[in-house]
Structure formats: C-alpha cells, structure tokens
Design an enzyme around this catalytic site. Structure first.
Site, mmCIF file in Angstrom:
data_model
loop_
_atom_site.group_PDB
_atom_site.id
_atom_site.type_symbol
_atom_site.label_atom_id
_atom_site.label_comp_id
_atom_site.label_asym_id
_atom_site.label_seq_id
_atom_site.Cartn_x
_atom_site.Cartn_y
_atom_site.Cartn_z
ATOM 1 N N GLN A 54 0.854 -1.193 0.000
ATOM 2 C CA GLN A 54 0.000 0.000 0.000
ATOM 3 C C GLN A 54 0.890 1.244 0.000
ATOM 4 O OE1 GLN A 54 -3.285 -2.205 -0.154
ATOM 5 N NE2 GLN A 54 -3.359 0.022 -0.098
ATOM 6 N N LYS A 55 0.372 2.312 -0.582
ATOM 7 C CA LYS A 55 1.145 3.540 -0.696
ATOM 8 C C LYS A 55 1.682 3.996 0.659
ATOM 9 C CE LYS A 55 0.270 7.015 -4.065
ATOM 10 N NZ LYS A 55 -0.764 7.951 -4.519
#
Lengths: 184, 337
Positions: A70-71
C-alpha cells in the site's frame, strides 16, 4: 548451546538466503508466498505490515520478507533493504493503469545502494487472468532491458495456479548461490 | 575349605561350576543392562538440558533486546522533532532484528515460546506505530515517497515522454466500460465469468455486472451505482465519489474515495487508504443465477467480514478509524433496480 548446535547453525548459515518481496498493493505478493509454501490462499487479507517466512528449499534456507505494498507502507520498504540477497518484484499484469507507478517504484529501488548487490526477479503475476499482459509486454513497460546494475529475469506466473513460481525461485537461488556460495 | 570340598566331591564341583558361570553370566547381563539404562538416561537428560539451555539463551537475549526497544520508545518524547524520523526508523530496524532473531531460533524453540515472542514483537510494532502517530502525525505518510520518485524521474527525460502513449493504448482490459455518461450498462455472465474487468471514468451510470469475474479494477467514477456478482479474486477501487457499490469478493481495496456506500461480502478484510466518509453494509444484491455465480467464483458464502475494515491511514489499534462507518440500517437500500 552445545557444540553440535553451533556447528549445525553454522552449516545452515552457509546456505541462508534472504529474499525481499516487494511490489504495488494488489500485486499478489502474499499469495505467491503462501502458494509457494503450500498454504491456503483463499483467506489472505491485504498486508498491513509484513510477513516473514523461513522456508527450506533445495537445501537452502530462504528467509522471505513480504512487505505490504500500500502507498502508505512504501516509505517503510527501506527498513528491509539491509543484507538482501535477492529482490522479487511482483507486478499485477492485469493492472494496466498503474504500470507507470510500478515502473517508477522499481526504478527508485534499483538506485538503492543497499540493494546494489541483489539479484532481481520480476514476477509478471496473474497470468491466469485473460486480460493480463504477457511477460514480454511487462518487460517493455518496465524497461527492464535498460537494467545494467543487477542480474535480472522476468517470468510470467500465476499465484493462483502456481505456474512458474518454482522456476522463478529456483532461478533466483541459483543466481545468488553462484555469487555467494562459490566454495561449494 | 572350599577347595577341599571340591576335591572330595568331583561331580558336585562340575555342577556347581556350571551354576556359577550361569550366575555370573546372568549378573553380567543385568549389569550391562543397568549400565545401558544409565547411559540412556544420561543422554536423555543431556539433550533436554541442551534444549533448556537454548531456550534460556533465547529468552534472555530476547528479553534484553525487547527492553532496549521499549526504553527507546519511552525516550522518543525527548528527541527533537527534526531527528524523530531517523530515530523511529532505527527503532523499527531494531524490531526487525528482533524478528530475525526469532526466525533464526524457531528451529529449537518450543511452540509456546515462539508464539509468545511473536506476540511481543507485534505489540512492539503497535507501540511503535502509535508513538509515531502521536509524535509525527500523518504527514509521514504516502506522498513523500512519491515526491522522491518524481525527483528522480527527470534523470531519464527522453523515456518519460513516449510512455503515456503506450499506456493509453493498453490502459483498459478487454472487458470494460469507460467514458460514459447517464447510461445503464450491463454485462452478462458469458462476458464476465473468469474475466478481469475494468471500469473507468463513468458519470451518473448504473453498471450491472451479473456474473462471476476474476478481478475488477475501478477508477474515477462519479455518482454511479455498481451492482456486481461474486468476484473470485480482488476488487481495486480508486478515485470514486458519491457512488454505491454492491459487490462480493475475496479482497477489496479502496483508495482516494469519498462519500460512497459499500454493500459488500468480503471473505478476507476490506481496506481503505486515503478515504473518508465511506460507509459499509452487508451485501444484499439478489438476481436469478446469483447462487450459481457464487459456485463459479468459489467464494465462501458463510464468511463475510463486511464490518471489519482496515484503514491504512489509521494505525492505532485501540480506537476505530474515523474515516469509515457502518451504514445506518435505516438508510440502507434494500432492493436494487
């Protein structure tokens, strides 16, 4: 600790390989890891943090680190770079929209000093999906042929069917072994 | 006296002699058995001792490392703001080292110890992220890494230019709906089953996907209603506003989405990132063939974690994220058209 245990541990250390598995979220990193290890893949949630697995394979002890993509987690990736022997970069081959993102993230990793000696395996995952791009198309999109700094290989694979997972891991182990365990 | 007796009575002597050898043999056998037993016991004892020793070695080292990390976590309040990032990184590195130590020791550790140690490590990680949240709220997230890659990009200006044309051609998967306004869009199970589907740039549309696709990628939807059968793999949603999603899947990732309602059946856990005002309710879609589509997808109908959502921007484990809520029962849509 008894002498035998110490000897045993040293023997193991000799053939210990540290693999770091990274890629954008939804690429299938955890599914690859679990499938390779023969575990159930139907209940995997998006990784909040990381998984570490120690696997025995062909007499090697593989420490595989699977870090969430995930970012918000990507800035923590660098905490895992230290003493990595092999980098497995996983791509969702059906996620055409984010190919540029995955290319940028990979390019940034390849400039990392602490990953300079690592072998790179790119898994073009999700080949079971009819809309997946082929390994050749991913290779072009990620501009892999420009990589001169690392030994690399790209393989199409499917974590769902298990296709090519073994071949990929065998290749990366062989490449690492030829660099590190030359005395064998 | 004995020799005399032996001389006098020769037959008795041979008889006795035989008895004697029999007896010594028997005694020797017993003695051997006894010694073997002692050896065995000693070996057993030694091996358990070695195990205990290993475990002791592990627990002692583990404890001292753990105490070190805990002390560092407490001390972080005294560290100047500018150095906090580096400091936390260092602590996080220590935790990974601890994890590595545990991984290396699993060979000889009893299961109970491994579990205990694993729990301790997770606790430390939670404490670290809570501390981080407290000391360096939010801004540490996400965008920094992007800035970095953006800064590196200009190194190859020649290649960046032609890239967009390539992506434009291949941006959408074969099975898709894109660039539509005010339409009702439908796909049947023949088109959908085991396929990967893309939805992009839709406005005021109703999309009916009555089938069992393998995966769905969704981007830039506004004021749309998406009704979808069971997806065997993952659904990825990005940049949506004012939408309603009714879908079943194994994994659900939602990014940059606001003011949207989700009626979901998800067999793992849904996650949100950079979202707010998103609300969740259980999947309640019904259409003819839904059951057979469930069979095609292989989704477990009995397992549904629709109300267990992970927010990647909210790492505190003791409080629920304010970015998502459970949709009020009275506000839920009960039938979909």
């Amino acid at each position: 600790m008894g002498l035998l245990t110490i000897l045993k541990k040293m023997k193991q250390k000799e053939k210990e390989v540290r693999l770091l598995m990274l890629g954008l979220d939804n690429a299938g990193k955890t599914t690859i890891l679990k499938k390779f290890n023969g575990e159930d893949i139907d209940t995997i949630s998006p990784t909040l943090g990381f998984n570490i697995k120690t696997l025995e394979h062909r007499g090697f002890k593989l420490n595989v680190w699977d870090v969430g993509g995930q970012k918000s987690l990507r800035s923590y990736w660098r905490n895992y770079f230290e003493s990595t022997d092999g980098l497995i970069w996983v791509v969702d081959s059906a996620d055409r929209r984010r190919l540029q993102d995955t290319r940028q993230e990979l390019d940034a990793l390849l400039l990392e000093e602490r990953l300079a000696g690592a072998t790179l395996l790119v898994f073009a995952n999700k080949q079971d999906l009819p809309g997946a791009l082929s390994a050749t198309e991913i290779r072009e999109a990620l501009n892999l042929d420009n990589i001169k700094s690392h030994h690399w290989l790209i393989l199409g694979c499917s974590a769902v069917t298990g296709e090519n997972l073994l071949q990929g891991v065998d290749w990366i182990i062989d490449d690492i072994a030829s660099r590190i365990f030359t005395q064998d | 006296m004995a020799s005399l007796y032996v001389k006098d009575d020769a037959p008795a002597f041979s008889d006795l002699d035989q008895k004697k050898t029999e007896m010594t043999d028997k005694l020797k056998l017993r003695e051997d058995e006894r010694l073997a037993q002692i050896d065995q016991r000693r070996e057993e004892k030694e091996s358990t001792e070695a195990k205990d020793e290993n475990t002791k070695y592990f627990t002692e080292n583990f404890r001292s490392l753990k105490n070190e990390i805990e002390a560092k976590l407490v001390e972080c309040e005294k560290i100047p703001k500018t150095k906090l990032g580096e400091y936390f990184e260092n602590v996080s590195l220590n935790i990974s080292k601890l994890q590595k130590f545990l991984a290396d020791s699993t060979l000889y550790l009893p299961k109970y110890e491994i579990r205990q140690a694993q729990e301790t490590i997770s606790k430390l990680q939670n404490e670290l992220s809570e501390m981080k949240e407290k000391m360096v709220p939010k801004k540490k997230f996400a965008f920094k890494s992007k800035k970095k890659t953006a800064a590196k990009a200009p190194e190859k200006p020649i290649e960046v230019a032609p890239a967009p044309t390539v992506t434009k051609v291949i941006e959408l998967n074969e099975c898709n709906f894109a660039d539509k306004n005010n339409e009702e869009l439908t796909k049947s199970s023949d088109e959908l089953n085991n396929k990967d589907v893309s939805l992009a740039r839709l406005n005021h549309c109703t999309v009916k996907l009555f089938g069992a696709p393998s995966a769905i990628h969704i981007n830039k939807l506004q004021d749309c209603t998406i009704l979808c059968g069971p997806v065997s793999g993952s659904v990825f949603i990005d940049n949506c506003v004012d939408c309603k999603f009714v879908l079943a899947c194994q994994q659900l990732r939602i990014h940059h989405t606001t003011k949207t309602h989700f009626y979901i059946h998800v067999t793992s856990r849904a996650i949100i990132e950079d979202c707010n005002t998103v609300e969740f309710a259980p999947y309640n879609l019904e259409y003819p063939n839904l059951d057979s589509h469930y069979e095609v997808s292989g989704l477990n109908k009995a397992r549904n974690s629709w109300d267990d959502v992970d927010d990647f921007n909210w790492l505190a484990s003791d409080a629920k994220s304010p970015n998502w809520n459970i949709l009020d029962v009275n506000k839920r849509v009960t039938t979909w058209k």
